[in-house]
Design a protein around this motif. Structure first.
Motif, PDB file in Angstrom:
ATOM      1  N   ARG A 124      10.233  -3.582   7.224  1.00 13.31           N
ATOM      2  CA  ARG A 124       8.929  -3.693   6.554  1.00 13.31           C
ATOM      3  C   ARG A 124       7.907  -2.768   7.214  1.00 13.31           C
ATOM      4  O   ARG A 124       7.104  -2.128   6.527  1.00 13.31           O
ATOM      5  CB  ARG A 124       8.436  -5.141   6.608  1.00 13.31           C
ATOM      6  N   PHE A 125       7.938  -2.692   8.533  1.00 10.90           N
ATOM      7  CA  PHE A 125       7.001  -1.818   9.249  1.00 10.90           C
ATOM      8  C   PHE A 125       7.198  -0.363   8.805  1.00 10.90           C
ATOM      9  O   PHE A 125       6.235   0.335   8.476  1.00 10.90           O
ATOM     10  CB  PHE A 125       7.217  -1.957  10.755  1.00 10.90           C
ATOM     11  N   LEU A 126       8.448   0.080   8.757  1.00  8.79           N
ATOM     12  CA  LEU A 126       8.714   1.457   8.320  1.00  8.79           C
ATOM     13  C   LEU A 126       8.291   1.664   6.869  1.00  8.79           C
ATOM     14  O   LEU A 126       7.732   2.701   6.502  1.00  8.79           O
ATOM     15  CB  LEU A 126      10.212   1.761   8.478  1.00  8.79           C
ATOM     16  N   GLY A 127       8.571   0.662   6.033  1.00  6.89           N
ATOM     17  CA  GLY A 127       8.181   0.773   4.628  1.00  6.89           C
ATOM     18  C   GLY A 127       6.682   0.857   4.448  1.00  6.89           C
ATOM     19  O   GLY A 127       6.190   1.621   3.607  1.00  6.89           O
ATOM     20  N   LYS A 128       5.926   0.100   5.234  1.00  8.47           N
ATOM     21  CA  LYS A 128       4.470   0.151   5.125  1.00  8.47           C
ATOM     22  C   LYS A 128       3.922   1.498   5.601  1.00  8.47           C
ATOM     23  O   LYS A 128       2.964   2.029   5.039  1.00  8.47           O
ATOM     24  CB  LYS A 128       3.848  -0.994   5.942  1.00  8.47           C
ATOM     25  N   MET A 129       4.527   2.052   6.658  1.00  8.91           N
ATOM     26  CA  MET A 129       4.069   3.358   7.149  1.00  8.91           C
ATOM     27  C   MET A 129       4.279   4.440   6.085  1.00  8.91           C
ATOM     28  O   MET A 129       3.370   5.193   5.751  1.00  8.91           O
ATOM     29  CB  MET A 129       4.834   3.742   8.427  1.00  8.91           C
ATOM     30  N   LEU A 130       5.506   4.504   5.545  1.00  7.77           N
ATOM     31  CA  LEU A 130       5.800   5.527   4.545  1.00  7.77           C
ATOM     32  C   LEU A 130       5.063   5.239   3.236  1.00  7.77           C
ATOM     33  O   LEU A 130       4.516   6.157   2.606  1.00  7.77           O
ATOM     34  CB  LEU A 130       7.317   5.579   4.296  1.00  7.77           C
ATOM     35  N   GLY A 131       5.034   3.977   2.831  1.00  9.75           N
ATOM     36  CA  GLY A 131       4.323   3.626   1.605  1.00  9.75           C
ATOM     37  C   GLY A 131       2.839   3.918   1.707  1.00  9.75           C
ATOM     38  O   GLY A 131       2.206   4.314   0.725  1.00  9.75           O
ATOM     39  N   GLY A 132       2.250   3.719   2.882  1.00  8.16           N
ATOM     40  CA  GLY A 132       0.837   4.041   3.076  1.00  8.16           C
ATOM     41  C   GLY A 132       0.554   5.522   2.863  1.00  8.16           C
ATOM     42  O   GLY A 132      -0.464   5.895   2.277  1.00  8.16           O
ATOM     43  N   ARG A 133       1.479   6.371   3.315  1.00  4.14           N
ATOM     44  CA  ARG A 133       1.299   7.819   3.091  1.00  4.14           C
ATOM     45  C   ARG A 133       1.361   8.151   1.606  1.00  4.14           C
ATOM     46  O   ARG A 133       0.540   8.921   1.082  1.00  4.14           O
ATOM     47  CB  ARG A 133       2.385   8.596   3.841  1.00  4.14           C
ATOM     48  N   PHE A 134       2.353   7.588   0.922  1.00 12.63           N
ATOM     49  CA  PHE A 134       2.461   7.829  -0.527  1.00 12.63           C
ATOM     50  C   PHE A 134       1.191   7.382  -1.245  1.00 12.63           C
ATOM     51  O   PHE A 134       0.653   8.090  -2.105  1.00 12.63           O
ATOM     52  CB  PHE A 134       3.670   7.079  -1.093  1.00 12.63           C
ATOM     53  N   ALA A 135       0.742   6.174  -0.898  1.00 12.33           N
ATOM     54  CA  ALA A 135      -0.421   5.610  -1.582  1.00 12.33           C
ATOM     55  C   ALA A 135      -1.657   6.467  -1.369  1.00 12.33           C
ATOM     56  O   ALA A 135      -2.434   6.709  -2.298  1.00 12.33           O
ATOM     57  CB  ALA A 135      -0.664   4.185  -1.074  1.00 12.33           C
ATOM     58  N   ARG A 136      -1.832   6.963  -0.164  1.00 16.87           N
ATOM     59  CA  ARG A 136      -3.033   7.743   0.140  1.00 16.87           C
ATOM     60  C   ARG A 136      -3.022   9.086  -0.607  1.00 16.87           C
ATOM     61  O   ARG A 136      -4.061   9.547  -1.071  1.00 16.87           O
ATOM     62  CB  ARG A 136      -3.107   7.977   1.646  1.00 16.87           C
ATOM     63  N   ARG A 137      -1.840   9.680  -0.730  1.00 13.37           N
ATOM     64  CA  ARG A 137      -1.753  10.948  -1.470  1.00 13.37           C
ATOM     65  C   ARG A 137      -2.035  10.749  -2.953  1.00 13.37           C
ATOM     66  O   ARG A 137      -2.678  11.572  -3.600  1.00 13.37           O
ATOM     67  CB  ARG A 137      -0.362  11.556  -1.279  1.00 13.37           C
ATOM     68  N   LEU A 138      -1.537   9.649  -3.509  1.00 19.60           N
ATOM     69  CA  LEU A 138      -1.690   9.425  -4.945  1.00 19.60           C
ATOM     70  C   LEU A 138      -3.130   9.166  -5.351  1.00 19.60           C
ATOM     71  O   LEU A 138      -3.527   9.468  -6.470  1.00 19.60           O
ATOM     72  CB  LEU A 138      -0.821   8.236  -5.371  1.00 19.60           C
ATOM     73  N   VAL A 139      -3.916   8.587  -4.446  1.00 26.69           N
ATOM     74  CA  VAL A 139      -5.250   8.143  -4.829  1.00 26.69           C
ATOM     75  C   VAL A 139      -6.347   8.913  -4.100  1.00 26.69           C
ATOM     76  O   VAL A 139      -7.502   8.532  -4.129  1.00 26.69           O
ATOM     77  CB  VAL A 139      -5.372   6.620  -4.544  1.00 26.69           C
ATOM     78  N   GLN A 140      -6.001  10.044  -3.497  1.00 26.88           N
ATOM     79  CA  GLN A 140      -6.948  10.728  -2.634  1.00 26.88           C
ATOM     80  C   GLN A 140      -8.159  11.283  -3.379  1.00 26.88           C
ATOM     81  O   GLN A 140      -9.199  11.522  -2.776  1.00 26.88           O
ATOM     82  CB  GLN A 140      -6.247  11.858  -1.881  1.00 26.88           C
ATOM     83  N   GLN A 141      -8.064  11.496  -4.692  1.00 25.84           N
ATOM     84  CA  GLN A 141      -9.203  12.004  -5.442  1.00 25.84           C
ATOM     85  C   GLN A 141     -10.110  10.889  -5.952  1.00 25.84           C
ATOM     86  O   GLN A 141     -11.164  11.155  -6.526  1.00 25.84           O
ATOM     87  CB  GLN A 141      -8.708  12.825  -6.640  1.00 25.84           C
TER      88      GLN A 141
END
Length: 406
Positions: free
Chosen positions: A310-327
């Motif tokens: 779960r820790f690894l998933g949250k780290m990688l998922g957090g990166r994906f989420a931030r890129r998708l919504v950065q605008q």
């Protein structure tokens, strides 16, 4: 006699949790567990049948209506917190961002842990898939309370605190959706019958929500409003327990219906129900802790894998989420570290699954998630330091100053 001792223990722990004896500076881990209510989970595990045995299996069976009432109350509060106007205004990228980080954690946990669940399941592949889905759903959930507290304390700016809280709110919808699917698979003899039970729970919640909106529409007196609201919550929880369908899903449907058709009445109902939220939550998590079977060695084997994946998933998922919504949305540079805490809904999901799905596998899922949630709560305090105090290189490279908060 045992029940009296237990309730005296709960009262004593409540006083300890609200006193200044737990100085966060001296006992940071204990103070964090007390503030989040997870200290009551540990008390439940200690007093439950598998450790001290103060409460037996017979006592827990007799407390099932209390558990159903707690789950129904949690569901109504979740439904009331849905804000249809806000949800309609959110752009698609925010939804994609929420799905990215919760979905990444879900698959990071559900797929690897499906293998040991298949080998230890007596209900075949379908039962193992349902159990793995519940582990993934619990892993996908995050709590935004650290971000909100940091924002109120001035350690995190308002836009980033609200951004994290918004994404964690979207997690709840993912978790509830997976719970509905898992109940369809495991709560009945076939998927069609399981679908019928889930639909019955939702229909019951919609009817109770409409009735509650009608009864509270013209009430002005706060005491009368509170009484009618509590009666409505008891009605939807009790009816769901009697019909052996999910009180949590029925409560969510009840609260969401009230939020949609109740107008400003729903806000007053939410405030009235909020007055009993904390004691109901503490009793609920205590009972969830009592249901843990601490001598299930498979659960102890699976728990570290659950926390690590779960820790690894949250780290990688957090990166994906931030890129998708950065605008669109302002988020912290290291978003994954803000999503480590799981919150109480994860406990509600597995408690509901354990009540409605018979078998050792459902009990093992509850053990893994409850013990893992306590560990994640302890990790969250240290992990959040990377959010409020990121490295200078990240702060210098951050270009979020021109973005707007949702």
């Amino acid at each position: 006699m045992q029940a009296l001792l237990v309730f005296l223990s709960i009262a004593a722990l409540s006083l300890l949790a609200s006193s200044r004896a737990l100085d966060p500076g001296r006992f940071p881990a204990l103070a964090r567990l007390a503030a989040s209510g997870f200290l009551f989970v540990l008390l439940g595990i200690f007093l439950g049948p598998s450790v001290a045995g103060v409460l037996s299996e017979r006592h827990l069976e007799a407390m099932r209506p209390v558990m159903a009432l707690g789950l129904g109350t949690a569901g109504v509060l979740l439904g009331l917190n849905l804000e249809p106007r806000l949800l309609r205004l959110l752009p698609r990228s925010v939804y994609l961002s929420g799905l990215a980080h919760s979905g990444t954690a879900f698959f990071f946990v559900a797929l690897p842990l499906l293998v040991p669940l298949v080998f230890t399941s007596v209900r075949g592949l379908l039962g193992a898939v349902g159990a793995a889905a519940m582990l993934g759903a619990a892993a996908s959930l995050s709590s935004g309370h650290s971000a909100v507290l940091a924002w109120r304390a001035g350690r995190l700016d308002r836009a980033r605190g609200l951004g994290v809280a918004l994404l964690t709110m979207l997690d709840d919808a993912v978790g509830l959706g997976v719970l509905a699917l898992a109940l369809m698979i495991g709560a009945a003899s076939n998927v069609g019958e399981g679908l019928g039970l889930v639909c019955l729970a939702l229909l019951l919640g919609v009817m109770c929500g409409a009735l509650l909106a009608f009864l509270t529409h013209s009430l002005k007196d706060l005491a009368e409003l509170t009484t009618v609201t509590l009666g409505g919550v008891v009605l939807v929880s009790g009816a769901a327990a009697y019909l052996r369908v999910s009180p949590l899903l029925a409560g969510v449907a009840c609260g969401a219906t009230l939020a949609v058709v109740g107008g400003r009445t729903s806000e007053r109902v939410a405030r009235a129900l909020g007055r009993v939220e904390r004691p109901v939550f503490l009793v609920l998590v205590f009972l969830v802790g009592c249901a843990v079977h601490a001598r299930d060695y498979w659960a102890w084997v699976l728990m570290p894998a659950f926390v690590g994946l779960r820790f690894l998933g949250k780290m990688l998922g957090g990166r994906f989420a931030r890129r998708l919504v950065q605008q669109t949305l302002v988020l912290p540079p290291r978003l994954g570290y803000a999503l480590i805490a799981q919150g109480g809904l994860a406990l509600c999901l597995v408690a509901e699954y354990g009540m409605l799905v018979p078998g050792v596998l459902a009990r093992r899922v509850l053990d893994v998630v409850v013990m893992g949630a306590v560990v994640n709560e302890l990790l969250a305090g240290q992990a959040f330091q990377y959010v409020v105090d990121p490295p200078r290189s990240i702060s210098a490279n951050s270009t979020d100053g021109h973005k707007v908060a949702a």
